[in-house]
Design a protein around this motif. Structure first.
Motif, mmCIF file in Angstrom:
data_model
loop_
_atom_site.group_PDB
_atom_site.id
_atom_site.type_symbol
_atom_site.label_atom_id
_atom_site.label_comp_id
_atom_site.label_asym_id
_atom_site.label_seq_id
_atom_site.Cartn_x
_atom_site.Cartn_y
_atom_site.Cartn_z
ATOM 1 N N ASP A 43 0.829 -1.205 0.000
ATOM 2 C CA ASP A 43 0.000 0.000 0.000
ATOM 3 C C ASP A 43 0.868 1.261 0.000
ATOM 4 O O ASP A 43 0.542 2.243 -0.657
ATOM 5 N N TRP A 44 1.981 1.237 0.730
ATOM 6 C CA TRP A 44 2.877 2.387 0.773
ATOM 7 C C TRP A 44 3.400 2.704 -0.623
ATOM 8 O O TRP A 44 3.538 3.864 -0.986
ATOM 9 N N LYS A 46 1.979 2.448 -3.355
ATOM 10 C CA LYS A 46 0.938 3.096 -4.163
ATOM 11 C C LYS A 46 0.705 4.545 -3.742
ATOM 12 O O LYS A 46 0.120 5.317 -4.479
ATOM 13 N N GLN A 47 1.131 4.900 -2.533
ATOM 14 C CA GLN A 47 0.827 6.226 -1.988
ATOM 15 C C GLN A 47 1.822 7.309 -2.392
ATOM 16 O O GLN A 47 1.550 8.487 -2.217
ATOM 17 N N GLY A 48 2.968 6.928 -2.875
ATOM 18 C CA GLY A 48 3.983 7.939 -3.170
ATOM 19 C C GLY A 48 4.752 8.268 -1.903
ATOM 20 O O GLY A 48 5.200 7.380 -1.196
ATOM 21 N N THR A 49 4.863 9.543 -1.579
ATOM 22 C CA THR A 49 5.576 9.965 -0.374
ATOM 23 C C THR A 49 4.702 9.722 0.854
ATOM 24 O O THR A 49 3.525 10.077 0.869
ATOM 25 N N ILE A 50 5.293 9.105 1.871
ATOM 26 C CA ILE A 50 4.555 8.812 3.106
ATOM 27 C C ILE A 50 5.338 9.320 4.309
ATOM 28 O O ILE A 50 6.548 9.532 4.233
ATOM 29 N N ASN A 51 4.639 9.503 5.410
ATOM 30 C CA ASN A 51 5.281 9.793 6.692
ATOM 31 C C ASN A 51 5.571 8.437 7.325
ATOM 32 O O ASN A 51 4.662 7.781 7.847
ATOM 33 N N GLU A 55 3.155 5.815 9.488
ATOM 34 C CA GLU A 55 2.788 4.526 8.902
ATOM 35 C C GLU A 55 3.286 3.353 9.736
ATOM 36 O O GLU A 55 2.589 2.350 9.875
ATOM 37 N N LYS A 58 1.056 3.103 12.788
ATOM 38 C CA LYS A 58 -0.224 2.518 12.369
ATOM 39 C C LYS A 58 -0.083 1.010 12.176
ATOM 40 O O LYS A 58 -0.920 0.232 12.639
#
Length: 149
Positions: A43-44, A46-51, A55, A58
Motif C-alpha cells: 500500500d505504501w 501506491k501512496q507515493g511519499t509517506i510519513n 505509517e 499505524k
C-alpha cells in the motif's frame, strides 16, 4: 500484572501465560505479522511519499490489535488504534491528572475506558461462543487457559 508479582503467585501466572507462547502460537503470530506487513508495504508503494513514522505506528498498532485481540474488521482495528493513539497523546505530557472531559488527561482516560470496554465486549462474546478450537490470538489463548487446580 505478572511483572509486579513474586513467589508462588508469579509462578502460577507465568505457567498460565506460557500457553500464549508455545510454538504453534508464535508461528501463527509471525504469519499474521508477515501478512500485515506485506499488505502495508504494498500500500505504501501506491501512496507515493509517506510519513514513515506515522505509517510504522499505524502498522504496529494494527499488528497488536490483530495478534492480541484477534480483531479482523478494519473498522474495529482503526477504532482501537485511534483510541490508543488518543490515550498516548493526551496522557503522555499531561501535567494536571484531572479526569474531566475538557482536560487532555480526561480525554486520554476516556479513550482508555473505551479500549477496556471493547476488550470486555470481546471477552464476553468469546465466552458466549465457547469455541475453544479457534483460539489463534493472545486473548483467545488466555481465555482458554486452564490451571491444573
Amino acid at each position: 500484572m505478572i511483572l509486579l508479582q513474586d513467589g508462588a503467585e508469579h509462578r502460577t501466572s507465568r505457567r498460565l501465560i506460557l500457553s500464549v507462547f508455545h510454538h504453534q502460537a508464535i508461528s501463527s503470530y509471525c504469519e499474521t505479522m508477515q501478512s500485515l506487513v506485506k499488505s502495508a508495504v504494498a500500500d505504501w508503494g501506491k501512496q507515493g511519499t509517506i510519513n514513515l513514522n506515522d505509517e510504522l505506528r499505524k502498522l504496529t498498532l494494527t499488528v497488536a490489535v490483530r495478534i492480541f485481540l484477534g480483531s479482523e474488521k478494519i473498522e474495529d482495528i482503526e477504532q482501537v488504534r485511534d483510541w490508543f493513539t488518543t490515550l498516548m497523546e493526551k496522557t503522555r505530557f499531561s501535567i494536571v491528572k484531572w479526569d474531566m472531559p475538557f482536560t487532555s488527561y480526561g480525554q486520554g482516560q476516556m479513550a482508555r475506558r473505551k479500549i477496556v470496554e471493547y476488550v470486555r465486549k470481546i471477552i464476553q462474546e468469546r465466552r458466549e461462543r465457547s469455541d475453544r478450537d479457534d483460539a489463534q490470538d493472545v486473548l483467545g489463548l488466555l481465555l482458554h487457559t486452564v490451571d491444573e487446580d
